[in-house]
Design an enzyme around this catalytic site. Structure first.
Site, mmCIF file in Angstrom:
data_model
loop_
_atom_site.group_PDB
_atom_site.id
_atom_site.type_symbol
_atom_site.label_atom_id
_atom_site.label_comp_id
_atom_site.label_asym_id
_atom_site.label_seq_id
_atom_site.Cartn_x
_atom_site.Cartn_y
_atom_site.Cartn_z
ATOM 1 C CB CYS A 12 14.138 11.378 18.374
ATOM 2 S SG CYS A 12 13.047 10.297 17.438
ATOM 3 C CG HIS A 25 12.002 15.233 16.885
ATOM 4 N ND1 HIS A 25 13.371 15.233 16.800
ATOM 5 C CD2 HIS A 25 11.592 14.081 16.315
ATOM 6 C CE1 HIS A 25 13.775 14.135 16.186
ATOM 7 N NE2 HIS A 25 12.716 13.405 15.883
ATOM 8 C CD GLU A 66 14.027 18.581 17.979
ATOM 9 O OE1 GLU A 66 13.721 18.253 19.144
ATOM 10 O OE2 GLU A 66 14.451 17.765 17.136
HETATM 11 N N1 GLN Z 1 15.958 6.201 13.803
HETATM 12 C C1 GLN Z 1 15.076 6.272 14.915
HETATM 13 C C2 GLN Z 1 13.666 5.819 14.558
HETATM 14 O O1 GLN Z 1 13.307 5.798 13.405
HETATM 15 C C3 GLN Z 1 15.047 7.680 15.484
HETATM 16 C C4 GLN Z 1 14.477 8.693 14.554
HETATM 17 C C5 GLN Z 1 14.744 10.110 14.990
HETATM 18 O O2 GLN Z 1 15.647 10.360 15.769
HETATM 19 N N2 GLN Z 1 14.022 11.050 14.446
HETATM 20 O O3 GLN Z 1 12.908 5.469 15.412
#
Ligand code: GLN
Length: 589
Positions: free
Chosen positions: A386, A564, A566
């Site tokens: 992410c 994600h 995970e």
């Molecule tokens: N801050 C980034 C976004 O909002 C990544 C978010 C995250 O890593 N879950 O896009």
């Protein structure tokens, strides 16, 4: 009809009620039953989306975009099934439904009261979440004696009255302390928990005794007399090395058969724990060991909470390790450390691989970018999750494409090279709605590039096949089919302009998301020209391509994802990217 197992906790929290619940569910699944698990969180928050992760641990994201406490994650990891957000009840959700209904005049002039309306709504939700399952295991959050879980116990007792005792079994999980000055195990708090539970009209059919050591017969007998249940239903669950051995240990006490008997059920198949046991043995004594640095933003929190804030990443590395017979030794490294001292970055050399996990805001960002740069230029396996993808794009833009000061607009709104940005359609949403509403949440389909390494990993771990089935199911669920984007609809002809897209759409996978910003489509061509491979994208209904994966050729492992992954890792069924990453780390060792 669904049968229910109600799990409540006595004495204190933090004794492993979630993993015990998941283990019982896993055992019954092994006897051939279709099992689901439901978690009740008696707090008034609607969901966990707004809870502080450093206090409550990581927020779990479901396929259908729910933001939930970790327990649903534990259930999924043990059961290897996708559990929807409706399997989480909170007091906030229960009351909101009732109040919304009242405002719409649906109660037809009735006085809306705690009894019967609250327990009715709780039962409705539990039945809804458990339909199409043979057995539903309902874990009641908190500890017996808490004011806030009384409505739920009352509702479960009411459900028992409706469907009969042979369809509901109660399990009490307690803790038996061993005070160090006497070194003797005490049953008194358990006796009190039994009594408190009795005040709600519920008498446990099973008592699972968590403790540092195994319970002896004298104490079993004592609890038997106090609780009026046969001592064979008093089950000992001492501390163990890995939570994944709990199902095996509980089965040594024949808990599965005992619960089935209680519910008047017969085993549908002979359990086969061989594969699970093999994985547990590998977790306990792995052949090799690798060291991974997780570079993030860690402020004022100790080791314990850190592991808690990144439970899923931790677990994903463990699962991948178990499948590859390797243990993964994790070091949490504060990204800020690399900002103040240029030499510090060299310390990363002693790790076999580097991960930059998800995150929000500007703290530690330059340090994370330095770590990514180190991984890229030193041939260290790197997995970006992410924010870890977004910052890898920033790093590449700055240092390979010559886009000076390239950035994400989350940190620098004025940058000339906004390689990560909020896309126009999302900006509109943001102006219109509340803050939470603009996140891309839950599972989204990505089309993977032919011959990409990412595709190879999804093939190798057989996830590609599994996701093909999930996609078929999603197509049928109208409320969720937007998650596919424009796959297999007439629209895809319009956007792809050819049959090419249809052919590509064979390689579609699903991963969960929780973020606002995206790779800016304006810069994709330029980045690609300079060698960055975009190995997967989601095609939104408005035709926007959202980049989901990047990879670099000629590097042992430089792979990131906007998702994600995970949240989709299970013991015995590891996440493809984590599997590939751990494999690359053990090779480069
Ligand atoms: N801050 C980034 C976004 O909002 C990544 C978010 C995250 O890593 N879950 O896009």
């Amino acid at each position: 009809m669904t049968k229910y197992i109600v799990v409540a906790g006595g004495v204190m929290s933090g004794v492993g009620k979630g993993v015990t619940t998941a283990s019982i569910a896993r055992i019954l699944q092994e006897y051939g039953y279709k099992v689901t698990a439901i978690k009740i969180d008696p707090y008034i928050n609607y969901d966990a989306g707004t809870l502080r992760p450093t206090e409550h641990g990581e927020v779990w994201v479901t396929d259908d975009g729910g933001e939930i406490d970790q327990d649903l994650g534990t259930y999924e990891r043990f059961l290897d099934v996708d559990i929807p957000k409706e399997n989480n009840l909170t007091t906030g959700k229960v009351y909101k439904t009732i109040i919304d209904k009242e405002r719409k005049g649906k109660f037809l002039g009735e006085t809306v009261q705690f009894i019967p309306h609250v327990p009715e709504e709780i039962k409705r939700r539990i039945k809804e979440a458990s339909k199409e399952h043979d057995i539903a295991i309902v874990e009641i959050g908190g500890t017996i004696g808490d004011y806030e879980n009384i409505p739920y116990l009352f509702a479960m007792k009411g459900l028992e009255r409706e469907i009969g005792k042979e369809n509901v079994t109660y399990v009490l999980i307690t803790y038996l302390p061993i005070p160090s000055h006497i070194e003797e195990m005490k049953t008194k708090p358990t006796q009190q928990a039994i009594r408190l539970l009795g005040e709600t009209g519920i008498f446990p059919d099973f008592i699972i005794c968590r403790a540092k050591r195994a319970l002896d017969n004298i104490r079993k007998k004592k609890i038997e007399i106090y609780a009026n249940i046969p001592s064979e239903n008093v089950i000992s669950e001492p501390d163990i090395e890995t939570v994944y051995s709990i199902p095996l240990d509980l089965e040594k006490e024949r808990l599965g058969i005992k619960i089935l008997n209680e519910l008047k059920l017969k085993p549908k198949k002979v359990p086969n724990w061989a594969e699970w046991k093999k994985l547990v043995d590998r977790i306990k004594s792995p052949k090799k060991s690798i060291k991974v640095a997780i570079v993030g933003k860690y402020i004022d929190i100790g080791d314990y909470n850190l592991a808690d804030s990144y439970v899923s990443i931790n677990q994903s590395l463990l699962h991948a390790g178990a499948s590859l017979d390797a243990s993964v030794d994790i070091s949490w490294i504060d990204a800020k450390m690399f900002e103040s001292n240029d030499d510090k970055i060299k310390e990363l050399d002693k790790y076999d691989g580097i991960i930059v996990p998800g995150g929000f805001g500007s703290s530690g960002v330059e340090g994370k970018i330095k770590a990514i740069n180190f991984a890229r230029t030193h041939n260290k396996p790197y997995l970006g999750l992410c924010y870890g993808l977004q910052l890898a794009v920033v790093e590449y833009a700055r240092n390979v494409c010559g886009m000076k000061d390239a950035h994400t607009t989350e940190v620098n709104e004025k940058t000339k090279f906004a390689v990560i940005d909020i896309l126009p359609a999302q900006k509109e949403l943001m102006e219109k709605s509340e803050y939470g509403g603009t996140m891309r949440l839950g599972a989204y389909a990505a089309v993977l590039k032919d011959k990409s390494r990412v595709l190879e990993m999804y093939k190798e771990t057989e996830r590609l096949k599994e996701d093909a089935k999930r996609i078929e199911a999603l197509k049928k669920d109208k409320s969720q089919s937007f998650r596919l984007g424009v796959l297999d609809t007439q629209e895809n002809q319009r956007f792809s302009g050819s049959k090419r897209f249809l052919r590509e759409s064979k390689n579609v996978v699903l991963e969960r998301h929780r973020h606002r910003y995206e790779v800016n489509p304006k810069f994709v061509e330029e980045l690609e020209k300079k060698g960055l491979i975009f190995s997967g994208y989601h095609l939104r209904e408005d035709g926007t391509k959202l980049m989901e994966y990047i990879e670099l050729p000629n590097h042992p492992f430089m792979i990131s994802t906007q998702s994600h992954p995970e949240f989709k890792s299970r013991l015995g069924n590891p996440s493809p990217l984590f599997y590939g990453f751990v494999k690359a780390c053990s090779k480069s060792k």
